[in-house]
Design an enzyme around this catalytic site. Structure first.
Site, PDB file in Angstrom:
ATOM      1  N   TRP A  24       0.826  -1.223   0.000  1.00 43.41           N
ATOM      2  CA  TRP A  24       0.000   0.000   0.000  1.00 43.41           C
ATOM      3  C   TRP A  24       0.855   1.266   0.000  1.00 43.41           C
ATOM      4  CZ3 TRP A  24      -4.993   1.960   0.256  1.00 43.41           C
ATOM      5  CH2 TRP A  24      -5.107   3.273   0.746  1.00 43.41           C
ATOM      6  N   ASN A  26       0.297   5.729   0.131  1.00 43.15           N
ATOM      7  CA  ASN A  26      -0.477   6.966  -0.015  1.00 43.15           C
ATOM      8  C   ASN A  26       0.469   8.158  -0.194  1.00 43.15           C
ATOM      9  OD1 ASN A  26      -0.883   5.988   2.960  1.00 43.15           O
ATOM     10  ND2 ASN A  26      -1.277   8.152   3.183  1.00 43.15           N
ATOM     11  N   ASP A  27       0.374   9.185   0.605  1.00 39.76           N
ATOM     12  CA  ASP A  27       0.995  10.493   0.317  1.00 39.76           C
ATOM     13  C   ASP A  27       2.476  10.484  -0.111  1.00 39.76           C
ATOM     14  OD1 ASP A  27      -1.299  10.829   1.780  1.00 39.76           O
ATOM     15  OD2 ASP A  27      -0.390  12.029   3.352  1.00 39.76           O
ATOM     16  N   ASP A 156       1.771  16.439   9.687  1.00 39.28           N
ATOM     17  CA  ASP A 156       2.215  16.697   8.319  1.00 39.28           C
ATOM     18  C   ASP A 156       3.078  17.956   8.198  1.00 39.28           C
ATOM     19  OD1 ASP A 156       0.564  14.528   7.950  1.00 39.28           O
ATOM     20  OD2 ASP A 156      -1.067  15.654   7.042  1.00 39.28           O
ATOM     21  N   GLU A 208      -5.132  18.673   6.250  1.00 37.25           N
ATOM     22  CA  GLU A 208      -3.952  17.811   6.206  1.00 37.25           C
ATOM     23  C   GLU A 208      -2.925  18.365   5.212  1.00 37.25           C
ATOM     24  OE1 GLU A 208      -5.710  13.413   7.027  1.00 37.25           O
ATOM     25  OE2 GLU A 208      -6.074  14.100   4.992  1.00 37.25           O
TER      26      GLU A 208
HETATM   27  C1  FRU Z   1      -3.210  12.356   4.255  1.00 43.03           C
HETATM   28  C2  FRU Z   1      -2.881  11.662   5.566  1.00 43.03           C
HETATM   29  C3  FRU Z   1      -1.950  12.531   6.395  1.00 43.03           C
HETATM   30  C4  FRU Z   1      -1.263  11.537   7.286  1.00 43.03           C
HETATM   31  C5  FRU Z   1      -1.112  10.356   6.366  1.00 43.03           C
HETATM   32  C6  FRU Z   1      -1.190   9.041   7.063  1.00 43.03           C
HETATM   33  O1  FRU Z   1      -3.499  11.510   3.208  1.00 43.03           O
HETATM   34  O2  FRU Z   1      -4.066  11.356   6.261  1.00 43.03           O
HETATM   35  O3  FRU Z   1      -2.614  13.565   7.087  1.00 43.03           O
HETATM   36  O4  FRU Z   1      -0.035  12.005   7.757  1.00 43.03           O
HETATM   37  O5  FRU Z   1      -2.146  10.445   5.402  1.00 43.03           O
HETATM   38  O6  FRU Z   1      -0.852   7.993   6.216  1.00 43.03           O
END
Ligand code: FRU
Length: 495
Positions: A24, A26-27, A156, A208
């Site tokens: 997985w 994400n950011d 963040d 965020e």
């Molecule tokens: C944004 C978020 C951030 C956090 C991260 C956790 O997509 O929710 O605020 O740091 O993903 O994976």
């Protein structure tokens, strides 16, 4: 067969969009340019296809087209998971950890659950450093650099160097505000101000992933510049799901080293992208000549159900951000990083010489894996045309021209291949209005996504849409549904 199982049959990766080796993602995190390399760190759960204990994955690129995977940069420890954050180059060893030389410094949020319940947690800001160009990382022994404040969402960190005050500034998401902290040495931080009350869009979700930078205003008075504050609006996982899911807003204003002043507090919501799949965007630190940014090409609304192929999640193409003076005020504009075009070669386009009319079709592209397209047209008032991109699931851009504006909408089909994987995925949406007669469109279609930038005379719309994983070759069709559409220019490239 479930949606995910169906999709797992295809593991074709995008050619120009970054994807994780497995598991997985994400950011994007810690985007920084150093010694000829662009570093991309990212929120990573390597052993699972769903979000979980967050690590920082790591890759580098010299050309923004191809990425080399590197070993994990940060892993969870007793302080908790490693949530999103940023990185900078410390050129003069202000931190005192590099023996007078330079090094990379990363800032991240340590996220610790308080008990078994995922809703009770604490977040604090931590620092890690590297003296070997990001190949190995040390967590700072004095962490946290900013302790938990007594409320939940505190995360963040985006750190920048502010030339005029000669200090470092950290933008931090706190509930539904952005806090600014200042520091001389990257270790000791003082709270300077808070922004967000009665400003921009507030939903039930937290703010965020902030970003903050200054850019010159193109097409404005000479030497004018503005500051941009970018803020992600997250979804509320408990409440009713809002139709947009997670999205990215921005503010234009001034930043004096301590405080952000919004130029137009009354301005409508400014969205960085009118599509569905552009979140947690971050710009690179330390790029000398331009502001480059990458976003997560997904939406928290359905990210956990999206088709997977042993890996789940992709980044957008790197984009150059600029500020433009438009008829509505100063706005953030984007262009695809110029390096990307070097990786493709021209496709033949059928000649055209008369205006396209009702029922006419153009541009059925052959079986390429990656297509970059560009189109300039000047539709007569009252025309309606559609650009259809068959990309895993069909995406359609719809342009309706009025007397002096063009209304732009898009549609995404309700399924990916044979499977419907989330009720929020399909839909039709209005993106906005362009000014002027002439429209210039640029798009990239890669495995799993389409990214479009659409220009009017001064305004621009950006539409980023995931399609997810089907191993299709991508026919692109421009069809005129009514009216008459003179084409000024078309070009297609394939990779
Ligand atoms: C944004 C978020 C951030 C956090 C991260 C956790 O997509 O929710 O605020 O740091 O993903 O994976």
């Amino acid at each position: 067969m479930s949606g995910s199982d169906t999709m797992a049959a295809s593991n074709e990766r995008p050619l120009r969009h970054f994807t994780p080796p497995q598991g997985w993602m994400n950011d994007p995190n810690g985007l920084v340019y150093h010694d000829g390399e662009y570093h991309l760190f990212y929120q990573y759960h390597p052993d699972s296809l769903i979000w979980g204990p967050m690590h920082w994955g790591h890759a580098v690129s010299r050309d923004l087209c191809t990425w080399q995977h590197l070993p994990m940069a940060l892993a969870p420890d007793d302080h908790g998971m490693c949530f999103s954050g940023s990185a900078v180059v410390d050129r003069h060893d202000v931190i005192g950890l590099f023996d007078g030389g330079e090094g990379l410094v990363a800032f991240y949020t340590a996220h610790r659950f308080l008990g078994d319940d995922e809703e009770h947690y604490e977040q604090e800001q931590h620092l890690a450093w590297s003296r070997d160009n990001g190949r190995s990382w040390h967590k700072y022994a004095g962490n946290p650099i900013i302790a938990a404040p007594g409320f939940r969402d505190f995360r963040d960190p985006k750190v920048i160097y502010h030339e005029r005050s000669g200090r470092w500034v950290m933008a931090l998401a706190c509930g539904q505000q952005i806090r600014f902290y200042v520091s001389n040495n990257l270790l000791d931080w003082q709270l300077a101000s808070e922004f967000g009350h009665n400003q921009g869009c507030h939903t039930d979700g937290p703010w965020e992933c902030p970003d903050l930078f200054e850019l010159p205003v193109e097409g404005g008075e000479a030497s004018a510049s503005r500051w941009v504050l970018i803020v992600g609006v997250g979804i509320d996982h408990e409440g009713p799901q809002d139709t947009m899911g997670s999205f990215t807003q921005y503010f234009i204003g001034h930043f004096d080293g301590e405080r952000f002043h919004n130029d137009s507090p009354e301005a409508p919501l400014l969205l960085m992208d009118q599509g569905r799949d552009f979140y947690a965007v971050q710009s690179f630190s330390d790029v000398p000549d331009r502001r480059l940014a990458i976003a997560w090409l997904n939406n928290w609304q359905y990210a956990g159900h999206a088709p997977q192929a042993g890996w789940r999640g992709a980044m957008t193409l790197p984009r150059e951000l600029t500020l433009a003076a438009t008829d509505q005020g100063v706005r953030l504009h984007q262009r695809f990083a110029s390096e990307l075009a070097r990786s493709v070669s021209p496709l033949e386009v059928a000649p055209f010489n008369a205006p396209l009319k009702e029922g006419d079709h153009l541009l059925a592209t052959p079986g390429a894996d990656l297509v970059r397209g560009e189109l300039t047209l000047e539709p007569a008032a009252g025309s309606r045309l559609a650009l259809s991109l068959q990309q895993g699931t069909q995406q359609q851009l719809i342009l309706c021209t009025g007397e002096d504006t063009t209304e732009v909408a898009y549609r995404r089909e309700g399924q990916s291949g044979v499977a419907r994987f989330d009720q929020h995925f399909p839909g039709e949406r209005r993106a906005g209005e362009l000014d002027g007669r002439r429209i210039h469109l640029q798009w990239w279609v890669d495995h799993g996504s389409v990214e479009m930038l659409i220009h009017g005379e001064t305004r621009q719309l950006s539409i980023t849409l995931a399609g997810f994983l089907l191993p299709h070759r991508y026919p692109v069709t421009l069809s005129v549904q009514s009216g008459s559409v003179p084409l000024i220019d078309v070009s297609l490239d394939a990779g």
